[in-house]
Design a protein around this motif. Structure first.
Motif, PDB file in Angstrom:
ATOM      1  N   GLY A  54       0.817  -1.205   0.000  1.00  0.00           N
ATOM      2  CA  GLY A  54       0.000   0.000   0.000  1.00  0.00           C
ATOM      3  C   GLY A  54       0.852   1.256   0.000  1.00  0.00           C
ATOM      4  O   GLY A  54       2.055   1.227   0.226  1.00  0.00           O
ATOM      5  N   ALA A  55       0.200   2.369  -0.289  1.00  0.00           N
ATOM      6  CA  ALA A  55       0.896   3.649  -0.308  1.00  0.00           C
ATOM      7  C   ALA A  55       1.328   4.040   1.103  1.00  0.00           C
ATOM      8  O   ALA A  55       0.696   3.668   2.088  1.00  0.00           O
ATOM      9  CB  ALA A  55      -0.014   4.713  -0.889  1.00  0.00           C
ATOM     10  N   ASP A  56       2.400   4.789   1.188  1.00  0.00           N
ATOM     11  CA  ASP A  56       2.890   5.279   2.472  1.00  0.00           C
ATOM     12  C   ASP A  56       2.027   6.445   2.931  1.00  0.00           C
ATOM     13  O   ASP A  56       1.460   7.176   2.131  1.00  0.00           O
ATOM     14  CB  ASP A  56       4.334   5.753   2.338  1.00  0.00           C
ATOM     15  N   ILE A  57       1.962   6.634   4.238  1.00  0.00           N
ATOM     16  CA  ILE A  57       1.243   7.768   4.814  1.00  0.00           C
ATOM     17  C   ILE A  57       2.271   8.696   5.439  1.00  0.00           C
ATOM     18  O   ILE A  57       3.124   8.261   6.216  1.00  0.00           O
ATOM     19  CB  ILE A  57       0.223   7.309   5.864  1.00  0.00           C
ATOM     20  N   HIS A  58       2.201   9.969   5.096  1.00  0.00           N
ATOM     21  CA  HIS A  58       3.136  10.983   5.586  1.00  0.00           C
ATOM     22  C   HIS A  58       2.332  12.064   6.304  1.00  0.00           C
ATOM     23  O   HIS A  58       1.367  12.581   5.759  1.00  0.00           O
ATOM     24  CB  HIS A  58       3.912  11.608   4.427  1.00  0.00           C
ATOM     25  N   GLU A  59       2.742  12.369   7.516  1.00  0.00           N
ATOM     26  CA  GLU A  59       2.115  13.434   8.295  1.00  0.00           C
ATOM     27  C   GLU A  59       3.003  14.671   8.196  1.00  0.00           C
ATOM     28  O   GLU A  59       4.198  14.606   8.482  1.00  0.00           O
ATOM     29  CB  GLU A  59       1.979  13.019   9.759  1.00  0.00           C
ATOM     30  N   VAL A  60       2.424  15.796   7.796  1.00  0.00           N
ATOM     31  CA  VAL A  60       3.184  17.032   7.605  1.00  0.00           C
ATOM     32  C   VAL A  60       2.533  18.138   8.431  1.00  0.00           C
ATOM     33  O   VAL A  60       1.311  18.282   8.449  1.00  0.00           O
ATOM     34  CB  VAL A  60       3.214  17.441   6.108  1.00  0.00           C
ATOM     35  N   GLU A  61       3.366  18.915   9.129  1.00  0.00           N
ATOM     36  CA  GLU A  61       2.891  20.047   9.913  1.00  0.00           C
ATOM     37  C   GLU A  61       3.386  21.329   9.259  1.00  0.00           C
ATOM     38  O   GLU A  61       4.568  21.436   8.922  1.00  0.00           O
ATOM     39  CB  GLU A  61       3.404  19.932  11.345  1.00  0.00           C
ATOM     40  N   ILE A  62       2.481  22.297   9.093  1.00  0.00           N
ATOM     41  CA  ILE A  62       2.809  23.557   8.414  1.00  0.00           C
ATOM     42  C   ILE A  62       2.372  24.710   9.304  1.00  0.00           C
ATOM     43  O   ILE A  62       1.242  24.720   9.798  1.00  0.00           O
ATOM     44  CB  ILE A  62       2.060  23.671   7.067  1.00  0.00           C
ATOM     45  N   GLU A  63       3.261  25.679   9.510  1.00  0.00           N
ATOM     46  CA  GLU A  63       2.905  26.896  10.245  1.00  0.00           C
ATOM     47  C   GLU A  63       2.851  28.047   9.258  1.00  0.00           C
ATOM     48  O   GLU A  63       3.818  28.318   8.542  1.00  0.00           O
ATOM     49  CB  GLU A  63       3.923  27.185  11.339  1.00  0.00           C
ATOM     50  N   ALA A  64       1.708  28.709   9.228  1.00  0.00           N
ATOM     51  CA  ALA A  64       1.505  29.858   8.341  1.00  0.00           C
ATOM     52  C   ALA A  64       1.332  31.110   9.198  1.00  0.00           C
ATOM     53  O   ALA A  64       0.842  31.033  10.322  1.00  0.00           O
ATOM     54  CB  ALA A  64       0.268  29.636   7.479  1.00  0.00           C
ATOM     55  N   PRO A  65       1.721  32.265   8.670  1.00  0.00           N
ATOM     56  CA  PRO A  65       1.641  33.480   9.478  1.00  0.00           C
ATOM     57  C   PRO A  65       0.219  34.011   9.672  1.00  0.00           C
ATOM     58  O   PRO A  65      -0.047  34.728  10.629  1.00  0.00           O
ATOM     59  CB  PRO A  65       2.487  34.486   8.694  1.00  0.00           C
ATOM     60  N   ASN A  66      -0.690  33.669   8.763  1.00  0.00           N
ATOM     61  CA  ASN A  66      -2.064  34.181   8.851  1.00  0.00           C
ATOM     62  C   ASN A  66      -3.017  33.262   8.079  1.00  0.00           C
ATOM     63  O   ASN A  66      -2.584  32.341   7.379  1.00  0.00           O
ATOM     64  CB  ASN A  66      -2.143  35.618   8.317  1.00  0.00           C
ATOM     65  N   GLU A  67      -4.300  33.537   8.213  1.00  0.00           N
ATOM     66  CA  GLU A  67      -5.317  32.692   7.576  1.00  0.00           C
ATOM     67  C   GLU A  67      -5.274  32.788   6.053  1.00  0.00           C
ATOM     68  O   GLU A  67      -5.551  31.814   5.358  1.00  0.00           O
ATOM     69  CB  GLU A  67      -6.712  33.062   8.094  1.00  0.00           C
ATOM     70  N   SER A  68      -4.898  33.918   5.525  1.00  0.00           N
ATOM     71  CA  SER A  68      -4.795  34.076   4.071  1.00  0.00           C
ATOM     72  C   SER A  68      -3.737  33.138   3.484  1.00  0.00           C
ATOM     73  O   SER A  68      -3.967  32.473   2.469  1.00  0.00           O
ATOM     74  CB  SER A  68      -4.452  35.527   3.727  1.00  0.00           C
ATOM     75  N   THR A  69      -2.596  33.064   4.136  1.00  0.00           N
ATOM     76  CA  THR A  69      -1.533  32.167   3.677  1.00  0.00           C
ATOM     77  C   THR A  69      -1.954  30.716   3.888  1.00  0.00           C
ATOM     78  O   THR A  69      -1.666  29.853   3.058  1.00  0.00           O
ATOM     79  CB  THR A  69      -0.220  32.473   4.410  1.00  0.00           C
ATOM     80  N   ALA A  70      -2.651  30.417   4.972  1.00  0.00           N
ATOM     81  CA  ALA A  70      -3.140  29.059   5.222  1.00  0.00           C
ATOM     82  C   ALA A  70      -4.100  28.634   4.114  1.00  0.00           C
ATOM     83  O   ALA A  70      -4.058  27.490   3.643  1.00  0.00           O
ATOM     84  CB  ALA A  70      -3.826  28.980   6.581  1.00  0.00           C
ATOM     85  N   ARG A  71      -4.942  29.548   3.670  1.00  0.00           N
ATOM     86  CA  ARG A  71      -5.859  29.258   2.565  1.00  0.00           C
ATOM     87  C   ARG A  71      -5.081  28.965   1.285  1.00  0.00           C
ATOM     88  O   ARG A  71      -5.393  28.037   0.545  1.00  0.00           O
ATOM     89  CB  ARG A  71      -6.822  30.426   2.367  1.00  0.00           C
TER      90      ARG A  71
END
Length: 97
Positions: free
Chosen positions: A57-74
């Protein structure tokens, strides 16, 4: 500062491509693949142990991302969605803080 958690179901190369893209987005402060802490329910005594569909099966990768604001998160969500579609992988965002 929004923290996004992303689960990518695909190859190591697919996950690396998504991580590299995320690091190139202006304003992204932190991108890190984190360890999968969930115990997997397959054990050596299981009747399904060693079956081919469990190993290939395919591998599962967990990634954490920090964005400065909601606009960048979008922008992160939209960008990951587009690349995941192009790579034909599953990308799923979890709850946000």
């Amino acid at each position: 500062m929004p923290t996004l958690r992303l689960r990518v179901t695909g190859s190591d190369d697919d996950a690396r491509a998504i991580i590299n893209l995320l690091q190139s987005i202006d304003g992204i402060e932190h991108v890190e693949e984190v360890a999968d802490l969930m115990p997997h329910m397959d054990d050596a005594d299981s009747s399904s142990a060693g079956l081919s569909d469990l190993r290939s099966g395919a591998d599962i990768h967990e990634v954490e991302i920090e964005a400065p604001n909601e606009s960048t998160a979008r922008k992160v969500r939209e960008t990951v969605e587009a690349l995941a579609f192009d790579l034909d992988v599953l990308a799923e965002f979890e709850g946000e803080e």
